[in-house]
Write a protein that holds these residues in place. Structure first.
Motif, PDB file in Angstrom:
ATOM      1  N   GLU A 135      62.536  -0.020  22.363  1.00  0.00           N
ATOM      2  CA  GLU A 135      61.673   0.944  23.054  1.00  0.00           C
ATOM      3  C   GLU A 135      60.378   1.114  22.264  1.00  0.00           C
ATOM      4  O   GLU A 135      60.385   1.181  21.035  1.00  0.00           O
ATOM      5  N   LYS A 138      60.143   4.048  19.716  1.00  0.00           N
ATOM      6  CA  LYS A 138      60.916   3.756  18.499  1.00  0.00           C
ATOM      7  C   LYS A 138      60.169   2.742  17.632  1.00  0.00           C
ATOM      8  O   LYS A 138      60.118   2.866  16.400  1.00  0.00           O
ATOM      9  N   SER A 141      57.239   4.465  15.894  1.00  0.00           N
ATOM     10  CA  SER A 141      57.733   5.288  14.792  1.00  0.00           C
ATOM     11  C   SER A 141      58.085   4.419  13.584  1.00  0.00           C
ATOM     12  O   SER A 141      57.730   4.728  12.449  1.00  0.00           O
TER      13      SER A 141
END
Length: 193
Positions: A135, A138, A141
């Motif tokens: 994703e 994600k 991050s």
């Protein structure tokens, strides 16, 4: 005419053959390091970057990474694929087992956990992978935590063509000696008395 049991062997030579099927594999690990992900984010759906080519058992391969996904269906995900380079002299198909997974910067922490894939690569099917590899939130991050750096690791096993190996053994079976056998039986019988 009665058949001889297979356990009885007449004197002379006995030839025994056997065969076995051998299937070998060649395995290699290739790490595709992606740096400065924030510069790749937003390049567009269907646009990709790829690893350098690497060779496994004489076949050439690439890891292809789509930061914004391969298709509109995969929007919100990055995509990753393994691609076999097809050349005219190559075999028509190559049977493989492989994994593609994402690792953090040091290569120790695994971010994705995809199972091993069995796939036959061919001219009509030269790539295999994941439309929804990770994703995008994600991935962003992870990228911020590792200065825009991560690794896509491919563990690729090429399953070679099976071959059959034949073994042949010749055994000399001595001619029976009836006189020696009778003498041994007589001698054994006398010792038991």
């Amino acid at each position: 005419m009665a058949n001889k049991p297979t356990s009885q062997v007449s004197h002379g030579q006995l030839t025994k053959t056997s065969s076995r099927c051998l299937t070998e594999t060649v395995t290699m690990v290739h790490d595709f390091e992606v740096a400065s992900y924030w510069l790749l984010d937003g390049i567009g759906v269907g646009r990709h970057v790829c690893s350098s080519n690497f060779s496994v058992d004489g076949f050439e391969w690439f890891i292809i990474f789509f930061p914004d996904g391969l298709t509109v269906v995969s929007t919100g995900y990055a995509s990753a694929y393994l691609l076999r380079v097809i050349q005219a002299k190559d075999a028509h198909y190559v049977r493989t087992k492989f994994t593609l997974n994402m690792l953090e910067k040091g290569g120790e922490a695994q971010v994705t956990t995809f199972d091993e894939v069995d796939h036959v690569f061919s001219e009509s099917n030269p790539y295999k992978g994941y439309k929804k590899f990770i994703e995008k939130p994600k991935l962003k991050s992870l990228s911020h935590a590792n200065n825009g750096y991560f690794i896509i690791r491919c563990v690729l096993t090429v399953v070679k063509e099976s071959r059959t190996e034949v073994k042949r053994n010749t055994i000399v079976v001595p001619q029976p000696n009836l006189q020696d056998h009778l003498f041994q039986m007589w001698k054994d019988g006398r010792e038991q008395m």
